[in-house]
Design an enzyme around this catalytic site. Sequence first.
Site, mmCIF file in Angstrom:
data_model
loop_
_atom_site.group_PDB
_atom_site.id
_atom_site.type_symbol
_atom_site.label_atom_id
_atom_site.label_comp_id
_atom_site.label_asym_id
_atom_site.label_seq_id
_atom_site.Cartn_x
_atom_site.Cartn_y
_atom_site.Cartn_z
ATOM 1 N N ASN A 145 0.812 -1.052 0.150
ATOM 2 C CA ASN A 145 0.218 -0.089 0.214
ATOM 3 C C ASN A 145 1.339 0.925 -0.224
ATOM 4 O O ASN A 145 0.642 2.501 -0.530
ATOM 5 C CB ASN A 145 -1.176 -0.196 1.178
ATOM 6 N N ASP A 197 -5.359 -1.801 -3.276
ATOM 7 C CA ASP A 197 -6.928 -2.210 -3.318
ATOM 8 C C ASP A 197 -7.528 -3.581 -4.743
ATOM 9 O O ASP A 197 -8.311 -4.360 -4.579
ATOM 10 C CB ASP A 197 -8.064 -1.040 -3.956
ATOM 11 N N ASP A 240 -6.803 -5.788 5.305
ATOM 12 C CA ASP A 240 -6.096 -6.513 4.874
ATOM 13 C C ASP A 240 -6.811 -7.526 5.981
ATOM 14 O O ASP A 240 -5.618 -8.825 5.997
ATOM 15 C CB ASP A 240 -4.697 -6.740 4.878
#
Length: 358
Positions: A173, A182, A208
């Site tokens: 991320n 995503d 997550d």
Amino acid sequence: MRLAALVFDRAAEGVMVTDTEQQILTVNDAFSTLTGCTRQDVVGKKPSLLRSEKMPPAFYAEMWDKVNRVGVWQGEIWNRRKNGEPYLEWLSINTVKDKSGKVVNYVGMFSDITKVRESQQRIEYLATHDELTGLPNRALFNDRLHLALARADRSRESIGVVFIDLDNFKMVNDTLGHETGDKLLRQAAVRLLDCVRGEDTVARLGGDEFVVLLVAADREQATVTAERLLIALSASYQFDEHECFISASIGLSMFPEDAADANSLMRNADAAMYRAKDHGKNGFRFFSADLASQAGKRLALETGLRRAIDTGSYSSIISRRSGWKAIPWSVPRLWYVGPTTVRSSNRWYSFRSPSKAI
């Protein structure tokens, strides 16, 4: 009469007038706008020319039976436009009688509620599903878990709860951006679904973290599933010019061996997942009795650290930068790392608080 004609033509709802044989006599402008049919297209014909295949014949029989008995009917009905596109409408049918009480006309008024229904369905869907992955959310998962427990208790079957935390997802991320993160989560969701049976449930808890409900599954079947999940999640993820790899830490809790209620099963699977992380990640662990006491100690540790930092009582955690000492309540050894971070055993605890040297 002129006023009635003006209202008829300017009404926002579609209006259709038929005779007692259901032959269409006239329609208004809104009717043409909503259906795509002009007056010339429908006058002299029956309303059935707008029927869609979504409504069974029995529906129309019941509808007209009520119109003839009561004189009015209203409800939702699927019709189709001139181009064949189906749409949902709210329809009201009323009878018109002469002075003697004889029915001389039927008047139908309708509005297109397709968009309204789609919005309602979207809201209902988002209440029970994760918007990003399309998986069930925590609320729907909990409902299914309670139902599965009730069935398993009656049939004396085992079920499993599998907690899954993606290792190093934050690095993806932070490095490749949230859009790529995503995409990874969506790919991971697809892989999870491919690893379980149709009767099982895969849900996203947030971030997550995922969870799987294995129905009518014993410990051996749960082990096979966990191994399959690890292999699937550790395979390469492709994002245009980017490729990345992650792994997963998995914890499992079984009914009835490990717990007899939903909350305990979830809590135990979570504790087992943290054990997998503490043992190097990219693996799975089943819940065991010693994890229960460790989970309690971890909660006490985190609560105590939070309270001490929030109140500025750093001296109760660590005496000096040069060393460590046990704090007044029973916890493992602690090491200084920074003003808001401490280490206990193999776990790190970070907290947000005003900057303050120890």
